[in-house]
Design a protein around this motif. Structure first.
Motif, PDB file in Angstrom:
ATOM      1  N   GLN A 152     -65.246  46.702 101.764  1.00 32.65           N
ATOM      2  CA  GLN A 152     -64.814  47.986 102.300  1.00 32.65           C
ATOM      3  C   GLN A 152     -65.661  48.367 103.514  1.00 32.65           C
ATOM      4  O   GLN A 152     -66.846  48.052 103.601  1.00 32.65           O
ATOM      5  N   GLU A 153     -65.026  49.066 104.430  1.00 30.31           N
ATOM      6  CA  GLU A 153     -65.685  49.426 105.681  1.00 30.31           C
ATOM      7  C   GLU A 153     -66.903  50.317 105.469  1.00 30.31           C
ATOM      8  O   GLU A 153     -67.929  50.163 106.136  1.00 30.31           O
ATOM      9  N   THR A 154     -66.812  51.232 104.520  1.00 37.24           N
ATOM     10  CA  THR A 154     -67.919  52.140 104.241  1.00 37.24           C
ATOM     11  C   THR A 154     -68.895  51.486 103.267  1.00 37.24           C
ATOM     12  O   THR A 154     -68.536  51.219 102.109  1.00 37.24           O
ATOM     13  N   PRO A 155     -70.120  51.192 103.688  1.00 33.55           N
ATOM     14  CA  PRO A 155     -71.076  50.474 102.838  1.00 33.55           C
ATOM     15  C   PRO A 155     -71.319  51.138 101.486  1.00 33.55           C
ATOM     16  O   PRO A 155     -71.461  50.456 100.464  1.00 33.55           O
ATOM     17  N   SER A 156     -71.384  52.478 101.467  1.00 25.27           N
ATOM     18  CA  SER A 156     -71.697  53.180 100.217  1.00 25.27           C
ATOM     19  C   SER A 156     -70.620  52.999  99.158  1.00 25.27           C
ATOM     20  O   SER A 156     -70.877  53.202  97.963  1.00 25.27           O
ATOM     21  N   LEU A 157     -69.412  52.600  99.565  1.00 27.88           N
ATOM     22  CA  LEU A 157     -68.319  52.396  98.609  1.00 27.88           C
ATOM     23  C   LEU A 157     -68.362  51.001  97.978  1.00 27.88           C
ATOM     24  O   LEU A 157     -67.680  50.755  96.986  1.00 27.88           O
ATOM     25  N   ARG A 158     -69.126  50.111  98.571  1.00 30.07           N
ATOM     26  CA  ARG A 158     -69.255  48.764  97.991  1.00 30.07           C
ATOM     27  C   ARG A 158     -70.138  48.825  96.755  1.00 30.07           C
ATOM     28  O   ARG A 158     -71.152  49.527  96.749  1.00 30.07           O
ATOM     29  N   PRO A 159     -69.804  48.098  95.711  1.00 34.29           N
ATOM     30  CA  PRO A 159     -70.618  48.150  94.488  1.00 34.29           C
ATOM     31  C   PRO A 159     -71.939  47.410  94.637  1.00 34.29           C
ATOM     32  O   PRO A 159     -72.075  46.517  95.475  1.00 34.29           O
ATOM     33  N   LYS A 160     -72.930  47.787  93.847  1.00 33.10           N
ATOM     34  CA  LYS A 160     -74.141  46.982  93.743  1.00 33.10           C
ATOM     35  C   LYS A 160     -73.771  45.666  93.068  1.00 33.10           C
ATOM     36  O   LYS A 160     -72.773  45.587  92.350  1.00 33.10           O
ATOM     37  N   MET A 161     -74.583  44.645  93.269  1.00 29.45           N
ATOM     38  CA  MET A 161     -74.244  43.338  92.701  1.00 29.45           C
ATOM     39  C   MET A 161     -74.279  43.345  91.177  1.00 29.45           C
ATOM     40  O   MET A 161     -73.493  42.646  90.535  1.00 29.45           O
ATOM     41  N   SER A 162     -75.161  44.126  90.568  1.00 28.71           N
ATOM     42  CA  SER A 162     -75.177  44.206  89.105  1.00 28.71           C
ATOM     43  C   SER A 162     -73.874  44.819  88.599  1.00 28.71           C
ATOM     44  O   SER A 162     -73.346  44.425  87.549  1.00 28.71           O
ATOM     45  N   LYS A 163     -73.332  45.776  89.349  1.00 28.43           N
ATOM     46  CA  LYS A 163     -72.051  46.384  88.999  1.00 28.43           C
ATOM     47  C   LYS A 163     -70.920  45.377  89.159  1.00 28.43           C
ATOM     48  O   LYS A 163     -69.993  45.318  88.335  1.00 28.43           O
ATOM     49  N   ALA A 164     -70.998  44.556  90.194  1.00 32.33           N
ATOM     50  CA  ALA A 164     -69.991  43.524  90.421  1.00 32.33           C
ATOM     51  C   ALA A 164     -69.950  42.536  89.253  1.00 32.33           C
ATOM     52  O   ALA A 164     -68.875  42.109  88.816  1.00 32.33           O
ATOM     53  N   VAL A 165     -71.128  42.177  88.746  1.00 33.66           N
ATOM     54  CA  VAL A 165     -71.189  41.275  87.591  1.00 33.66           C
ATOM     55  C   VAL A 165     -70.479  41.902  86.394  1.00 33.66           C
ATOM     56  O   VAL A 165     -69.678  41.251  85.714  1.00 33.66           O
TER      57      VAL A 165
END
Length: 367
Positions: free
Chosen positions: A306-319
């Motif tokens: 996503q264009e807005t960095p703050s909307l991207r999940p942390k990697m632990s959340k991605a897992v």
């Protein structure tokens, strides 16, 4: 069977190696390291049979990688830094610092290295299936090796490693060059994140780092490519691009006669808006995959870019999103448009006079 001469492998403390190199290059102030093996140039030359061309297993902007065998029978990958490489002594020492201070099952193991005069060499464990690039770029027959189970575990392994680097290591580490050629695959198709020459160690108290832009065009987060504003979300963006590549079997930038040059992230976004995102899945899998889980992984890829960095999940959340589909159903989440740099030629990075005329796949480092 190749014969190798008998030698005595020297064991030095890494601080001594680092300090010597740092003083020679004017790079004092490196952190201390645990012990690792230091090899002579002749030892590594013998191990690779004179850096024979048939032993070359990889090549990049840094130089070449050769497979070899040490005197004790250990198979290794020998990374030889080219004298013309953009990766200088600072990056060389950064890679040593990053890899020797961290341990994770999805991190490539560094055995040791060599510094003799202008020569800079690193010695790693050898991965039987080489890099993810070799598999993805080897045609549909090559990609059939990547079953859904294999792709799932590769994606999870990379995500877990990045979560470890971003959230467990102190100071935390931003890799800055997550892409297929830096993901090595072992005999069990387990991924190993490699090439930490561009990695940055950032204090936990810092929200970001303003630095020269370095990495590979196509995987760079737009806000970082334009401003040099580096955060952990920069790696998250790169992971999102890589995730889409693994699932689709497509290159980050492709060219077809009928539609011209197109970008994977842009293509995925268009298919998502049209309700056809699942059609992006690699046909090499011949529809042998769980659709619900595959859709979750695709949506996660878009969430990460996503264009807005703050909307991207942390990697632990991605897992967690990959492991718990029912608890984290991404089909119920609104995903905003991705950040896409279409015109690479006009990207202004760090030094405003710099113009890059290289391929979108090229690694660069601005001065």
């Amino acid at each position: 069977m190749a014969c190798f001469p008998i030698w005595r492998k020297k064991s030095y403390s890494a601080p001594a190696l680092a300090i010597t190199s740092a003083k020679e290059e004017g790079l004092e102030g490196f952190p201390t390291y645990p012990c690792f093996d230091v090899y002579s140039y002749e030892e590594l030359k013998s191990a690779t049979q004179g850096f024979r061309a048939s032993n070359k297993i990889g090549e990049g902007g840094f130089g070449s990688v050769y497979k070899g065998q040490l005197q004790d029978g250990t198979d290794v990958a020998v990374k030889v830094l080219s004298l013309e490489s953009r990766q200088g002594s600072g990056e060389f020492m950064a890679e040593i610092a990053a890899l020797l201070n961290v341990q994770h099952q999805n991190l490539v193991k560094l055995h040791g290295g060599c510094i003799e005069g202008a020569k800079r060499i690193l010695v790693y464990e050898l991965m039987q299936n080489n890099s993810l690039t070799q598999i993805l770029s080897g045609g549909e027959q090559s990609r059939t090796k990547l079953t859904w189970k294999a792709r799932r575990e590769i994606c999870l392994g990379i995500a877990r490693c990045l979560a470890y680097l971003h959230e467990e290591v102190k100071p935390y580490i931003v890799h800055r060059d997550i892409k297929p050629s830096n993901i090595l695959i072992d005999s069990n198709f387990s991924p190993k994140v490699s090439d930490f020459g561009l990695a940055k160690l950032i204090p936990d108290s810092a929200t970001h780092l303003s630095t020269r832009v370095a990495g590979t065009l196509g995987y760079l987060a737009p806000e970082y490519a334009i401003s040099g504003h580096l955060t952990r979300k920069s790696d998250v963006y790169s992971f999102g691009v890589l995730l889409l590549e693994i699932l689709s079997g497509r290159c980050v930038v492709d060219f077809q006669l009928d539609i011209g040059e197109h970008y994977l992230v842009e293509k995925a976004w268009e298919m998502y808006k049209d309700g056809k995102l699942l059609n992006l899945i690699d046909p090499a899998m011949k529809r042998c995959y769980p659709e619900k889980e595959a859709m979750q992984f695709l949506l996660l890829g878009l969430l990460c870019v996503q264009e807005t960095p703050s909307l991207r999940p942390k990697m632990s959340k991605a897992v967690k999103m990959m492991l718990n589909i029912d608890e984290h159903n991404l089909e119920e989440i609104e995903i905003t448009r991705p950040g896409i740099i279409v015109d690479f030629m006009n990207v202004k990075i760090a030094c405003k006079q710099t113009t890059f005329k290289s391929s979108p796949f090229s690694k660069f480092s601005s001065n």
